[in-house]
Design an enzyme around this catalytic site. Structure first.
Site, PDB file in Angstrom:
ATOM      1  N   GLY A   1       1.091  -1.123  -0.431  1.00 23.80           N
ATOM      2  CA  GLY A   1       0.250  -0.199  -0.390  1.00 23.80           C
ATOM      3  C   GLY A   1       0.818   1.329   0.140  1.00 23.80           C
ATOM      4  O   GLY A   1       1.643   1.610   0.628  1.00 23.80           O
TER       5      GLY A   1
ATOM      6  N   GLY B   1      -0.338   4.395   0.401  1.00 26.80           N
ATOM      7  CA  GLY B   1      -1.810   5.368   0.148  1.00 26.80           C
ATOM      8  C   GLY B   1      -0.506   5.997   1.517  1.00 26.80           C
ATOM      9  O   GLY B   1       0.598   6.041   2.269  1.00 26.80           O
ATOM     10  N   GLY B   2      -1.146   7.017   2.403  1.00 24.71           N
ATOM     11  CA  GLY B   2      -0.230   7.804   3.325  1.00 24.71           C
ATOM     12  C   GLY B   2       0.584   6.609   5.237  1.00 24.71           C
ATOM     13  O   GLY B   2       1.881   6.957   5.085  1.00 24.71           O
ATOM     14  N   ALA B   3      -0.500   5.778   5.164  1.00 26.02           N
ATOM     15  CA  ALA B   3       0.141   4.691   6.022  1.00 26.02           C
ATOM     16  C   ALA B   3       1.232   4.268   5.775  1.00 26.02           C
ATOM     17  O   ALA B   3       2.100   4.372   6.242  1.00 26.02           O
ATOM     18  CB  ALA B   3      -1.289   4.250   6.340  1.00 26.02           C
TER      19      ALA B   3
ATOM     20  N   ASP C   1      -8.380  -5.605   0.288  1.00 27.55           N
ATOM     21  CA  ASP C   1      -7.822  -6.156  -0.112  1.00 27.55           C
ATOM     22  C   ASP C   1      -6.879  -6.548   1.491  1.00 27.55           C
ATOM     23  O   ASP C   1      -7.080  -7.809   1.544  1.00 27.55           O
ATOM     24  CB  ASP C   1      -6.889  -6.249  -1.033  1.00 27.55           C
ATOM     25  CG  ASP C   1      -7.990  -5.672  -2.633  1.00 27.55           C
ATOM     26  OD1 ASP C   1      -8.734  -5.341  -2.672  1.00 27.55           O
ATOM     27  OD2 ASP C   1      -6.797  -5.722  -3.719  1.00 27.55           O
TER      28      ASP C   1
ATOM     29  N   THR D   1     -16.732  17.673   1.199  1.00 28.20           N
ATOM     30  CA  THR D   1     -16.374  17.622   3.137  1.00 28.20           C
ATOM     31  C   THR D   1     -16.940  18.245   3.845  1.00 28.20           C
ATOM     32  O   THR D   1     -17.759  19.439   3.810  1.00 28.20           O
ATOM     33  CB  THR D   1     -14.907  18.231   2.261  1.00 28.20           C
ATOM     34  OG1 THR D   1     -14.040  18.346   3.477  1.00 28.20           O
ATOM     35  CG2 THR D   1     -14.948  19.332   1.914  1.00 28.20           C
ATOM     36  N   GLU D   2     -16.613  17.567   4.946  1.00 27.44           N
ATOM     37  CA  GLU D   2     -17.200  18.307   5.912  1.00 27.44           C
ATOM     38  C   GLU D   2     -17.178  19.523   6.358  1.00 27.44           C
ATOM     39  O   GLU D   2     -17.584  20.577   7.070  1.00 27.44           O
ATOM     40  CB  GLU D   2     -17.048  17.217   7.395  1.00 27.44           C
ATOM     41  CG  GLU D   2     -17.774  17.251   8.493  1.00 27.44           C
ATOM     42  CD  GLU D   2     -17.759  16.151   9.931  1.00 27.44           C
ATOM     43  OE1 GLU D   2     -18.069  15.722   9.493  1.00 27.44           O
ATOM     44  OE2 GLU D   2     -16.726  17.089   9.929  1.00 27.44           O
TER      45      GLU D   2
ATOM     46  N   ARG E   1     -20.514  11.836  13.109  1.00 26.07           N
ATOM     47  CA  ARG E   1     -21.186  12.120  11.835  1.00 26.07           C
ATOM     48  C   ARG E   1     -22.350  11.072  11.591  1.00 26.07           C
ATOM     49  O   ARG E   1     -23.294  11.021  11.247  1.00 26.07           O
ATOM     50  CB  ARG E   1     -19.979  11.327  10.833  1.00 26.07           C
ATOM     51  CG  ARG E   1     -19.398  12.573  10.274  1.00 26.07           C
ATOM     52  CD  ARG E   1     -17.593  11.630   9.305  1.00 26.07           C
ATOM     53  NE  ARG E   1     -16.891  12.918   8.733  1.00 26.07           N
ATOM     54  CZ  ARG E   1     -16.243  12.555   8.778  1.00 26.07           C
ATOM     55  NH1 ARG E   1     -15.763  11.310   7.902  1.00 26.07           N
ATOM     56  NH2 ARG E   1     -15.408  13.774   7.739  1.00 26.07           N
TER      57      ARG E   1
ATOM     58  N   HIS F   1     -18.066   5.312   3.775  1.00 20.94           N
ATOM     59  CA  HIS F   1     -16.990   5.883   3.910  1.00 20.94           C
ATOM     60  C   HIS F   1     -16.118   5.617   4.709  1.00 20.94           C
ATOM     61  O   HIS F   1     -15.359   5.408   3.565  1.00 20.94           O
ATOM     62  CB  HIS F   1     -17.729   7.372   4.578  1.00 20.94           C
ATOM     63  CG  HIS F   1     -16.541   8.485   4.364  1.00 20.94           C
ATOM     64  ND1 HIS F   1     -16.538   9.416   3.346  1.00 20.94           N
ATOM     65  CD2 HIS F   1     -16.134   9.032   5.432  1.00 20.94           C
ATOM     66  CE1 HIS F   1     -14.920   9.913   3.597  1.00 20.94           C
ATOM     67  NE2 HIS F   1     -15.141  10.101   4.456  1.00 20.94           N
TER      68      HIS F   1
ATOM     69  N   GLU G   1      -6.153   2.748   7.686  1.00 25.72           N
ATOM     70  CA  GLU G   1      -7.856   2.155   7.328  1.00 25.72           C
ATOM     71  C   GLU G   1      -7.696   0.807   7.783  1.00 25.72           C
ATOM     72  O   GLU G   1      -9.106   0.748   8.369  1.00 25.72           O
ATOM     73  CB  GLU G   1      -8.357   3.342   6.323  1.00 25.72           C
ATOM     74  CG  GLU G   1      -9.847   2.729   6.681  1.00 25.72           C
ATOM     75  CD  GLU G   1     -10.753   3.497   4.992  1.00 25.72           C
ATOM     76  OE1 GLU G   1     -10.361   4.629   4.853  1.00 25.72           O
ATOM     77  OE2 GLU G   1     -12.539   3.224   5.272  1.00 25.72           O
TER      78      GLU G   1
ATOM     79  N   ARG H   1     -15.515   7.709  13.401  1.00 28.11           N
ATOM     80  CA  ARG H   1     -14.436   8.231  13.677  1.00 28.11           C
ATOM     81  C   ARG H   1     -14.909   9.859  13.542  1.00 28.11           C
ATOM     82  O   ARG H   1     -15.490   9.869  12.814  1.00 28.11           O
ATOM     83  CB  ARG H   1     -13.724   7.535  12.560  1.00 28.11           C
ATOM     84  CG  ARG H   1     -12.923   8.913  11.843  1.00 28.11           C
ATOM     85  CD  ARG H   1     -11.710   8.282  10.728  1.00 28.11           C
ATOM     86  NE  ARG H   1     -12.326   8.788  10.003  1.00 28.11           N
ATOM     87  CZ  ARG H   1     -12.324   9.855   8.879  1.00 28.11           C
ATOM     88  NH1 ARG H   1     -11.546  10.958   8.737  1.00 28.11           N
ATOM     89  NH2 ARG H   1     -13.219   9.119   7.609  1.00 28.11           N
TER      90      ARG H   1
ATOM     91  N   LEU I   1      -6.691  11.549   8.974  1.00 22.18           N
ATOM     92  CA  LEU I   1      -5.309  11.202   8.184  1.00 22.18           C
ATOM     93  C   LEU I   1      -4.148  11.656   9.373  1.00 22.18           C
ATOM     94  O   LEU I   1      -3.071  11.418   9.182  1.00 22.18           O
ATOM     95  CB  LEU I   1      -5.562  12.847   7.878  1.00 22.18           C
ATOM     96  CG  LEU I   1      -6.423  12.987   6.237  1.00 22.18           C
ATOM     97  CD1 LEU I   1      -6.268  13.809   5.724  1.00 22.18           C
ATOM     98  CD2 LEU I   1      -5.638  11.755   5.100  1.00 22.18           C
TER      99      LEU I   1
END
Ligand SMILES: Cc1cc2nc3c(=O)[nH]c(=O)nc-3n(C[C@H](O)[C@H](O)[C@H](O)COP(=O)(O)OP(=O)(O)OC[C@H]3O[C@@H](n4cnc5c(N)ncnc54)[C@H](O)[C@@H]3O)c2cc1C
Length: 578
Positions: A15, A17-19, A220, A253-254, A285, A351, A382, A393, A399
């Protein structure tokens, strides 16, 4: 394994992504690290994150990490492990500055500091009023994070294997030995033999018909771990974001409500005032989505239909265009309306997965109630469940989570790499992955997998989304069994090896089916309502029986549920009012 290419690394990160990228930055300077991603890295879903990253910098008004911690625990309906939340909220501050120093172009205050805006559930002084805590780069915060981290990884010479689809986790003698991946470009099978595997594979919103998640959000890593015998934690808690674009699910976006936008029903009423007198449209949310569901069910949708309005028209064109440029563009392109002058039709959209692969505070994957780690196996972001978000959350906290726990997982993995050798590679390492590919490529039936996928997504949307009942979940499980049978008989239209995205999507649907079954089974067992899990037949939270995490085990295809306690350090559970 003559048809397989074998690679050797200290660590494999699945992966980008950010993580995953944050973990890669921690490990790559001192170890031989590969990052595998089924997407080109900058197409990861982190790049779609819009509104902001939460940290109590106190740049525009007073703020403290303790307030952030309280909001996160309360927002999570007291299911969060509070030691993990404390780490996240403390480290958030330092982390945002680290991103700034790595080059992230945040919006600025007039005196040059990082600007901050309001977001749902984030308050001053333990719930008094909304606070400005979300650091942001217009409505492209995730895009900026992803680009910044990717550039840093290039600078650090991280080895990327882009468009490699990981199919299996190799465990040997209870330890990690590597992963098996398929090169999407050629169809070749590759085994990565290593000491450490870190999953950062993101969420599974594609299990639902209406979702904000990109096509790749198919869970996955979560399903691969589950198939390998790792339990899944708290999968029944799945978040619906209040403001998806009607019928399409794309996110608004919120941050829009953070800038002052409000929700309106068919009577023109700002209905959130009735449900959450203090925070109104900026309540968490789970609550706002449920209120929207209620308004629609009681006939107060727009023209009596199943949507409501998000109204930004009083904000002024300048604010809308400067602070929310991307969503302004989406609304223009997809609805043909101008959000500065016309209210936007919205409905709740699938989401975020609060649940996932269970980990400890250092991202080590754990397999039981006693938090016993699997040597060499890590997860962050995530796909993981630490658990900081509990039953729901707060916006901007994912993030933070991916950066803080991606970093911690990377650091601990480095320690592990320095102290351990990789176990020997089992001779049958690639067999399961090869059999799975061959099963579909040589399948006989001709039902397109797309039909099965659409039935899956409608089933989950109708029976396991914002509001659930025993009857609905039982029906959901029975339909999922039929869906699985049909799925096993599908075959991709394309039988080739080069860029066979048909095959890739077929395999992804299998992951979604596994996770959907765990979700519905865990939700059926949990006879209470908490956070995003709302049972119409059990509408109250029940701390006496249910203040505990679910662990779902795969026992040869049958699901066994066990539970583990919630770690409460500072804030005792209280009734939630906003
Ligand atoms: C539209 C949208 C807006 C959002 N806005 C915000 C926000 O403002 N603030 C906030 O805090 N959160 C927000 N979120 C949530 C947040 O963006 C995500 O939870 C977070 O970015 C997930 O990051 P990640 O690193 O865990 O995974 P992702 O960024 O999803 O990356 C997953 C990676 O795993 C790889 N991968 C997956 N499966 C495989 C496989 N089988 N083989 C190889 N590679 C694989 C993918 O290629 C990808 O690189 C938003 C989410 C969405 C959908």
């Amino acid at each position: 394994m003559s048809d397989v290419v074998v690679h050797r690394f200290d660590a494999v990160i699945v992966g980008a992504g950010g993580a995953g990228l944050m973990a890669a930055l921690q490990t790559s300077a001192y170890a031989n690290v590969a990052v595998l991603s089924k997407l080109y890295p900058t197409r990861s879903h982190t790049g779609a994150a819009q509104g902001g990253i939460g940290a109590a910098l106190g740049n525009v008004e007073e703020d403290h990490w303790e307030w952030h911690m309280f909001d996160t625990v309360k927002g999570g309906d007291y299911l969060s492990d509070q030691d993990a939340v404390e780490i996240m909220c403390r480290d958030a501050i330092d982390t945002v500055y680290e991103l700034e120093h790595r080059g992230l172009p945040f919006n600025r205050t007039p005196d040059g500091r990082i600007d901050q805006r309001r977001f749902g559930g984030h308050t001053r002084n333990f719930g008094e009023a909304p606070v400005r805590r979300a650091c942001y780069a217009a409505d492209r915060t995730g895009h900026m994070i992803l680009q910044t981290l990717y550039q840093q990884c290039i600078k650090a010479r991280v080895n990327f294997f882009n468009e490699y689809h990981v199919l299996d986790l190799i465990l040997s003698e209870g330890r990690v030995a590597g992963v098996v991946a398929r090169d999407i470009q050629t169809g070749g099978l590759h085994v990565f033999h290593c000491k450490v595997v870190i999953f950062g594979t993101g969420g599974y919103g594609r299990a639902f018909k209406i979702t904000s998640n990109s096509l790749a959000g198919t869970g996955d890593g979560v399903a691969i771990c589950y198939r390998a015998g790792i339990p899944l934690e708290d999968v029944e808690f799945y978040q619906f974001h209040p403001t998806g674009m009607y019928r399409m699910g794309f996110l608004i976006t919120e941050g829009a409500r953070g800038e002052g936008a409000i929700l309106i029903n068919g009577l023109g009423e700002r209905f959130m005032e009735r449900y959450a007198p203090t925070l109104k449209d900026l309540a968490p949310r789970d609550l706002v989505s449920r209120c929207m569901y209620n308004e629609i069910r009681e006939g107060r949708g727009i023209n009596g239909e199943d949507y409501l309005y998000l109204d930004l028209t009083h904000l002024g064109r300048e604010v809308v265009e400067a602070k929310l440029p991307d969503i302004t563009e989406f609304v223009r392109v997809y609805f043909g309306i101008d959000p500065a002058t016309t209210p936007v039709p919205v409905q709740p959209t699938a989401h975020y997965a609060m649940g996932g692969i269970p980990t400890d505070l250092d991202g080590r994957v754990v397999i039981d109630e006693a938090n016993t780690p699997v040597p060499g196996l890590y997860a962050a972001g995530e796909c993981a469940c630490v658990s900081v978000h509990g039953a729901n959350r707060l916006g901007t906290n994912s993030l933070v989570d991916i950066i803080v726990f991606g970093r911690r997982a990377g650091r601990d993995a480095l320690r592990f790499i320095q102290q351990n050798e990789a176990p020997p590679l089992p001779a049958d390492a690639a067999d399961r992955a090869r059999a799975q590919v061959n099963h579909f490529l040589n399948g006989e039936s001709a039902e397109p997998v797309a039909n099965v996928r659409e039935d899956l997504r409608s089933t989950m949307m109708d029976l396991a989304s914002v509001v659930r009942t025993a009857q609905g979940l039982t029906e959901c499980l029975s339909r999922l069994r039929q869906i699985r049978e049909r799925y096993l008989r599908t075959r991709p239209g394309d039988r080739g090896n080069t860029f066979n995205t048909d095959l890739l999507e077929t395999i992804e649907v299998g992951y979604l089916i596994d996770i959907s079954e765990v979700l519905a089974t865990s939700a059926l067992a949990r006879t209470e309502s908490r956070g995003a899990h709302f049972r119409e037949d059990f509408p109250e939270r029940n701390d006496r029986d249910w203040l505990k995490h679910t662990l779902a085990y795969n026992r040869d295809g049958r699901i066994e549920l066990r539970y583990k306690p919630v770690r409460i350090t500072t804030f005792q559970p209280k009734a939630r009012t906003y």
